[in-house]
Enzyme design. Structure first.
Site, PDB file in Angstrom:
ATOM      1  N   SER A  32       0.835  -1.209   0.000  1.00 41.89           N
ATOM      2  CA  SER A  32       0.000   0.000   0.000  1.00 41.89           C
ATOM      3  C   SER A  32       0.858   1.243   0.000  1.00 41.89           C
ATOM      4  CB  SER A  32      -0.906   0.137   1.231  1.00 41.89           C
ATOM      5  OG  SER A  32      -1.023  -1.005   1.950  1.00 41.89           O
ATOM      6  N   HIS A  63      -5.034  -0.115  -3.144  1.00 46.72           N
ATOM      7  CA  HIS A  63      -4.300  -1.239  -3.718  1.00 46.72           C
ATOM      8  C   HIS A  63      -4.801  -1.378  -5.148  1.00 46.72           C
ATOM      9  CE1 HIS A  63      -3.987  -2.249   0.557  1.00 46.72           C
ATOM     10  NE2 HIS A  63      -2.958  -2.970   0.245  1.00 46.72           N
ATOM     11  N   HIS A  85      -4.848 -10.208  -0.198  1.00 46.53           N
ATOM     12  CA  HIS A  85      -4.722 -10.437   1.246  1.00 46.53           C
ATOM     13  C   HIS A  85      -5.728 -11.496   1.689  1.00 46.53           C
ATOM     14  CE1 HIS A  85      -3.649  -6.233   0.369  1.00 46.53           C
ATOM     15  NE2 HIS A  85      -2.728  -6.371   1.303  1.00 46.53           N
ATOM     16  N   TYR A  87      -7.420 -11.300   4.336  1.00 45.05           N
ATOM     17  CA  TYR A  87      -8.614 -10.644   4.909  1.00 45.05           C
ATOM     18  C   TYR A  87      -9.645 -10.302   3.844  1.00 45.05           C
ATOM     19  CZ  TYR A  87      -6.326  -6.219   3.609  1.00 45.05           C
ATOM     20  OH  TYR A  87      -5.712  -5.211   2.925  1.00 45.05           O
ATOM     21  N   GLU A  88      -9.251 -10.354   2.578  1.00 44.27           N
ATOM     22  CA  GLU A  88     -10.244 -10.140   1.512  1.00 44.27           C
ATOM     23  C   GLU A  88     -11.088 -11.397   1.304  1.00 44.27           C
ATOM     24  OE1 GLU A  88      -8.630  -7.711  -1.989  1.00 44.27           O
ATOM     25  OE2 GLU A  88      -6.791  -8.429  -1.027  1.00 44.27           O
ATOM     26  N   ALA A 115       3.429  -1.905   3.878  1.00 39.44           N
ATOM     27  CA  ALA A 115       3.295  -0.897   4.922  1.00 39.44           C
ATOM     28  C   ALA A 115       3.042  -1.677   6.207  1.00 39.44           C
ATOM     29  CB  ALA A 115       2.118   0.021   4.615  1.00 39.44           C
ATOM     30  N   MET A 213      -0.421  -7.169   7.538  1.00 38.14           N
ATOM     31  CA  MET A 213      -1.440  -8.150   7.148  1.00 38.14           C
ATOM     32  C   MET A 213      -1.140  -8.792   5.792  1.00 38.14           C
ATOM     33  SD  MET A 213      -4.734  -5.829   8.105  1.00 38.14           S
ATOM     34  CE  MET A 213      -4.749  -4.804   9.596  1.00 38.14           C
ATOM     35  N   SER A 214       0.130  -8.826   5.423  1.00 39.40           N
ATOM     36  CA  SER A 214       0.468  -9.409   4.113  1.00 39.40           C
ATOM     37  C   SER A 214       1.778 -10.175   4.218  1.00 39.40           C
ATOM     38  CB  SER A 214       0.586  -8.290   3.074  1.00 39.40           C
ATOM     39  OG  SER A 214       1.692  -7.461   3.368  1.00 39.40           O
ATOM     40  N   ASN A 237       2.967   3.744  10.600  1.00 37.08           N
ATOM     41  CA  ASN A 237       2.319   4.248  11.821  1.00 37.08           C
ATOM     42  C   ASN A 237       2.918   3.487  12.991  1.00 37.08           C
ATOM     43  OD1 ASN A 237       0.589   1.965  10.457  1.00 37.08           O
ATOM     44  ND2 ASN A 237       0.204   1.801  12.651  1.00 37.08           N
ATOM     45  N   HIS A 249      -6.358   3.869   7.934  1.00 33.90           N
ATOM     46  CA  HIS A 249      -5.743   3.524   6.643  1.00 33.90           C
ATOM     47  C   HIS A 249      -5.232   4.789   5.944  1.00 33.90           C
ATOM     48  CE1 HIS A 249      -4.863   1.098   3.162  1.00 33.90           C
ATOM     49  NE2 HIS A 249      -5.770   1.679   2.399  1.00 33.90           N
TER      50      HIS A 249
HETATM   51  N1  HPA Z   1      -1.156  -3.164  11.893  1.00 37.43           N
HETATM   52  C1  HPA Z   1      -1.366  -4.069  10.919  1.00 37.43           C
HETATM   53  N2  HPA Z   1      -1.160  -3.812   9.647  1.00 37.43           N
HETATM   54  C2  HPA Z   1      -0.698  -2.587   9.302  1.00 37.43           C
HETATM   55  C3  HPA Z   1      -0.464  -1.607  10.267  1.00 37.43           C
HETATM   56  C4  HPA Z   1      -0.706  -1.908  11.644  1.00 37.43           C
HETATM   57  O1  HPA Z   1      -0.516  -1.093  12.560  1.00 37.43           O
HETATM   58  N3  HPA Z   1      -0.027  -0.497   9.604  1.00 37.43           N
HETATM   59  C5  HPA Z   1       0.007  -0.828   8.271  1.00 37.43           C
HETATM   60  N4  HPA Z   1      -0.406  -2.105   8.102  1.00 37.43           N
END
Ligand code: HPA
Length: 274
Positions: A32, A63, A85, A87-88, A115, A213-214, A237, A249
């Site tokens: 991302s 994405h 992903h 989660y999709e 990310a 998450m990837s 972050n 996001h």
């Molecule tokens: N957690 C999980 N996935 C992420 C995060 C996070 O803080 N930041 C970017 N992808």
């Protein structure tokens, strides 16, 4: 999505090969906000995922969904702008299917980028982290099911999931350019909710430095397929509970913008060495 086997892998690869004579040697998966690298590809062609037989289609905002083939710094590359992903709703073997196709196209090394949230409290948003290793906490594995020995061994070694040689190369490049990079362990979670503060404390106790998450399924399949892997996380972050503010996001996307120049400079320099 059909079951993944050599036939569907070859059908996807044959379709792609029908669009270009280029034989990619390096695969790139852009996370991302890191899609900017796609603008630097030369003599490139773009193939929307929906046109490729058996390819899933990514559903997340920010994405994109296209496969690019071309050259970067003289190397023939295949690049995923946008990834899949779990989660999709996709199975882990589906999220990693493009890696199988890249291998079939002739790719020998793979750069995975993402990310990620900073779990290590010495990190700051905008940092880049070379992935030294991962912890797969998704509870899933892309290799579950009968093993096709033509694709790889039943029990692949993961003691060097992320190539020592490529990590060292990247750190040497970063030092020469005066770009600070972190190196640490990526914890792969299923998502899509961000973690709770208690989960982040747990991850830190377990030895994770970043969370996302990837990536973990892609790396497992790449190692199964015998590819050398380099991973770079952009710390977008601080993970939940570290700062007194909610995660969004939008923040993830904005911070990856800030890290863009460093990211591009490192990636352009490492591709010729992959
Ligand atoms: N957690 C999980 N996935 C992420 C995060 C996070 O803080 N930041 C970017 N992808």
């Amino acid at each position: 999505m059909t079951m993944i086997n050599q036939t569907v892998i070859r059908e996807a690869a044959a379709y792609i090969q029908g669009k270009t004579g280029l034989k990619p040697e390096v695969g790139l998966i852009l996370g991302s906000g890191l899609g900017v690298l796609a603008d630097l590809i030369q003599d490139g062609i773009s193939i929307p995922y929906q046109d490729i037989p058996h390819f899933p289609v990514s559903t997340v905002e920010g994405h994109d969904g296209e496969l690019l083939l071309g050259t970067i710094e003289g190397r023939a590359v295949v690049m995923m702008k946008g990834r899949f992903h779990m989660y999709e709703g996709y199975g882990p073997e589906v999220t990693a299917f493009p890696v199988r196709v890249m291998k079939e196209l002739g790719v020998q090394s793979l750069l995975v980028t993402n990310a990620a949230g900073g779990v290590n409290t010495s990190y700051k948003p905008g940092d880049l982290m070379v992935i030294s290793d991962h912890i797969n906490l998704t509870g899933r594995n892309p290799l579950i099911g009968p093993n096709d020995s033509a694709l790889g061994v039943r029990f692949p070694d993961m003691s060097e999931g992320y190539s020592r040689r490529l990590r060292q190369t990247l750190k040497t490049i970063a030092a020469a350019k005066g770009i600070e990079v972190q190196e640490g362990v990526y914890a792969g979670m299923l998502g899509p909710s961000y973690e709770t503060p208690a989960e982040i404390r747990m991850l830190r106790t377990l030895g994770a430095d970043a969370v996302g998450m990837s990536t973990v399924s892609e790396t497992i399949v790449a190692r199964h397929a015998g590819l050398e892997v380099l991973g770079i996380s952009c710390i977008s972050n601080m993970a939940a509970g570290i700062l007194d503010q909610p995660l969004s996001h939008d923040e993830v996307m904005e911070t990856t913008d800030l890290a863009r120049d460093k990211f591009l400079s490192l990636v352009l320099a490492v591709i010729p060495q992959m």
